[in-house]
Design a protein around this motif. Structure first.
Motif, short mmCIF file in Angstrom:
data_model
loop_
_atom_site.label_atom_id
_atom_site.label_comp_id
_atom_site.label_asym_id
_atom_site.label_seq_id
_atom_site.Cartn_x
_atom_site.Cartn_y
_atom_site.Cartn_z
N THR A 329 1.08 -1.20 0.15
CA THR A 329 -0.13 0.20 -0.40
C THR A 329 0.82 1.21 0.34
O THR A 329 0.92 2.29 -0.40
CB THR A 329 -0.65 -0.05 0.98
OG1 THR A 329 -1.51 -0.90 1.22
CG2 THR A 329 -1.63 1.23 1.18
N GLU A 330 1.65 1.11 1.49
CA GLU A 330 2.76 2.10 0.46
C GLU A 330 3.37 2.88 -0.03
O GLU A 330 3.41 3.82 -0.76
CB GLU A 330 3.70 2.31 1.77
CG GLU A 330 4.65 3.55 2.33
CD GLU A 330 5.55 3.64 3.10
OE1 GLU A 330 6.65 4.45 2.81
OE2 GLU A 330 5.47 2.36 3.60
N ASP A 333 1.19 4.28 -2.93
CA ASP A 333 0.61 5.35 -3.28
C ASP A 333 2.28 6.35 -2.86
O ASP A 333 1.81 6.87 -3.78
CB ASP A 333 0.79 5.23 -1.52
CG ASP A 333 0.05 7.24 -0.90
OD1 ASP A 333 -0.77 7.53 -1.33
OD2 ASP A 333 1.02 7.93 -0.02
N ILE A 381 -4.33 10.45 -8.78
CA ILE A 381 -3.73 9.96 -6.51
C ILE A 381 -6.01 9.39 -6.47
O ILE A 381 -6.16 8.73 -6.18
CB ILE A 381 -3.41 11.31 -6.37
CG1 ILE A 381 -2.50 11.10 -6.17
CG2 ILE A 381 -4.28 11.05 -4.89
CD1 ILE A 381 -1.92 11.88 -5.93
N ARG A 385 -7.51 5.97 -5.35
CA ARG A 385 -8.59 6.12 -3.89
C ARG A 385 -9.78 5.05 -4.46
O ARG A 385 -9.94 4.69 -3.51
CB ARG A 385 -8.12 7.25 -3.71
CG ARG A 385 -8.77 7.46 -2.30
CD ARG A 385 -9.11 8.87 -2.00
NE ARG A 385 -9.78 9.95 -2.25
CZ ARG A 385 -9.10 11.40 -2.97
NH1 ARG A 385 -7.66 11.06 -2.24
NH2 ARG A 385 -9.94 11.93 -3.42
#
Length: 606
Positions: A329-330, A333, A381, A385
């Motif tokens: 996830t990091e 992102d 982004i 999301r």
């Protein structure tokens, strides 16, 4: 004529402010963020939109001060000890990511048919991520202080440092005649001036700035302190610019040097308004600089370049992050957030054109690619999301309830539940606690509380948590709908237990009483009553009289609440009682045929 010129300049200022004021709220409202709003507004009013501004570069040079002030504020939060603790992220993670991205994107440039030098310069320009965009998004999300945000900030700092050797490299690669014509000083002299500028800034920060601010603070002139704050930021930026270094890096170093000063918070408050306005102006000017004619004439190259370079950079960033033990996830992102080029690419491309390493058309194409990538970042982004699957909840180190037993079952261990629990534990009551916030559960364990992961709206979880044998079930959930659902479930399934619940406002209190709660407590009522009582005492009212006033308010509020339960409507009490919307601290169950005296109206629902 002078008056006409001044009027024309004032019109431009008004147009810039109006563009931001109109576009940003609209774009934030539809979920696209403020950065994209500024970019779109700049494109609309710029030379390639409505044509209200003919020269965007002049505005861009002024607006770069927004980035400078942003880096100064970041520096104020970076104490030297904290910055030293990030050295591995800055020089380790930053260098690995830059090497991987630059190699891959140079290869992309070669595949597009560019000469090696052009491919390398284009790749290095795209490697330099937009500090302004990333910092703005991190700030809006509240991630700047989190570990993942700190890692991104570390990489950005390293990239800001990279502009210095890149500009030196451009000068080294320039043709001999270009260097002879354009260079007023030798390369060694440039290096000496840069080192001297850096040493001067460090010396001023260590020995001059704090005494200066102490002297100005003694003068007690607020406007002078504000002027001094701006002087420090702009002076540091100018010093670095004279030395051929990054203005933003100079402001950042000034912030770091003042991070442990007693004037840090005052400086932050003074600079913040200017930072916000100028940073918005920077995004506006970037939008203006997008030459739609260049894009239209070379759209296959530019569109293909934007998509392929962003994808290549994102893949490299993701791969480096995963190789260095970041979670999926990091890493994802970070890859999407940093996949664009940045404002320092404009400086690098301009220097390369001046050194005759790039021709004007290639420089315009590369600039358009960077600007489009910056504009696409907020959209990317947003898509991430909305489309990316939510990360699975990690229950590592957290236990789920199984066969618990206790006199009290506490559902929800937030601020309210923690205070409730203290009274029970002080009397030796055996309490079982469940909550759904994993971070809070892990934090509670460090303070000696055993909290189990469990959702109070699920019957199987309540059984496993000991609701069958509990004498009392306290529902302290920070979720109105979940609290009501839990009360209804507990009332029907576990009749042996008394049910207490936290309520949020008058309407919610009515819902809970109608659901069968034995006692409901509004979360803010008692603290507000005590606050009001203290206010009366501070105004000179005798303590006994103030206590009587508060007790009378409680009594009348309880009567109104009971009347509403019996004969009123959901929207409010009968017209006789006006629009009273108070909630009693403890509301009893309704009694048939209840009646009460008329009471004065009060304020809105709470």
């Amino acid at each position: 004529m002078a008056a006409e010129a001044q009027g024309s300049e004032l019109v431009k200022v008004v147009v810039l402010l109006a563009a931001g004021v109109v576009a940003v709220p609209i774009f934030k409202r539809i979920g696209l963020g403020s950065v994209l709003g500024y970019l779109a507004a700049g494109l609309a009013i710029g030379p390639f939109g409505l044509g209200l501004f003919a020269e965007s570069q002049a505005i861009l040079h002024v607006a770069e001060l927004g980035v400078v002030m942003f880096l100064f504020l970041i520096g104020l939060e970076m104490r030297p000890s904290h910055l030293w603790s990030l050295r591995r992220e800055i020089f380790g993670l930053g260098s690995v990511q830059i090497l991987a991205c630059s190699a891959a994107m140079t290869g992309v440039g070669l595949l597009f048919g560019f000469p090696p030098v052009v491919a390398f310069i284009g790749a290095m320009g795209f490697v330099l991520t937009s500090t302004a965009i990333v910092m703005q998004i991190l700030g809006e999300r509240g991630d700047l202080a989190l570990p993942r945000g700190q890692r991104i900030v570390s990489i950005l700092l390293f990239e800001d440092l990279l502009i210095v050797p890149l500009l030196a490299l451009v000068a080294l690669m320039a043709p001999a005649d270009a260097v002879a014509d354009g260079a007023a000083r030798s390369r060694w002299a440039d290096i000496g001036v840069a080192l001297a500028a850096l040493a001067t800034l460090l010396a001023a920060g260590i020995w001059l700035l704090n005494p200066l601010f102490r002297l100005l603070a003694a003068a007690k002139a607020r406007e002078v302190m504000t002027a001094a704050a701006l002087l420090v930021v702009l002076g540091a930026a100018l010093l670095m610019q004279v030395g051929g270094l990054s203005m933003a890096m100079g402001a950042f170093l000034a912030g770091v040097l003042l991070s442990e000063s007693t004037f840090r918070h005052q400086l932050e408050a003074d600079v913040e308004p200017f930072r916000g306005i100028l940073l918005g102006l920077f995004f506006l000017s970037v939008g203006m600089s997008l030459d739609l004619r260049v894009v239209a004439a070379n759209w296959p190259l530019i569109v293909g370049g934007v998509l392929i370079l962003m994808l290549t950079k994102a893949v490299c960033i993701y791969g480096v992050a995963r190789a260095l033990k970041s979670c999926h996830t990091e890493a994802l992102d970070r890859a999407v957030l940093m996949a664009q080029g940045g404002e320092f690419a404009f400086v690098l491309f301009s220097a390369a054109v001046g050194a005759r390493l790039l021709d004007a058309e290639t420089g315009a194409n590369l600039t358009a690619i960077v600007v489009l990538s910056m504009a696409l970042t907020p959209i990317a982004i947003l898509l991430l999301r909305r489309l990316a699957p939510k990360a699975a909840l990690s229950l590592e180190g957290v236990d789920e309830p199984n066969g618990l037993s206790g006199s009290v079952l506490l559902v929800g261990f937030g601020r309210f539940g923690q205070v409730v629990c203290q009274s029970l534990l002080a009397r030796g009551v055996e309490v079982s606690i469940i909550d759904t916030d994993v971070d809070m559960i892990q934090s509670a364990q460090s303070f000696g509380f055993k909290v189990y992961y469990g959702d109070g709206t699920r019957l199987d979880v309540l059984h496993a948590s000991g609701a069958d044998t509990a004498q009392l079930i306290a529902i302290c959930i920070d979720d109105r709908a979940a609290a009501t659902t839990t009360v209804q479930l507990v009332r029907h399934q576990f009749p042996q237990a008394k049910v207490l619940a936290r309520s949020f406002d008058r309407e919610h209190a009515l819902e809970l009483v109608n659901a069968g709660v034995d006692l409901q407590v509004r979360e803010t009522f008692e603290s507000a009553m005590r606050f009001g009582e203290a206010a009366l005492v501070e105004l000179g009212v005798p303590a006994d009289e103030a206590s009587e006033v508060v007790a009378d308010i409680r009594r009348r509020d309880a009567e109104r609440f009971e009347l509403e339960l019996v004969g009123g409507t959901r929207a409010g009490v009968p017209l006789l009682y006006g629009n009273m919307q108070q909630t009693p601290l403890i509301a009893p169950k309704p009694r048939a045929g209840a009646a009460g005296a008329e009471a004065p109206a009060a304020g809105p629902a709470s």
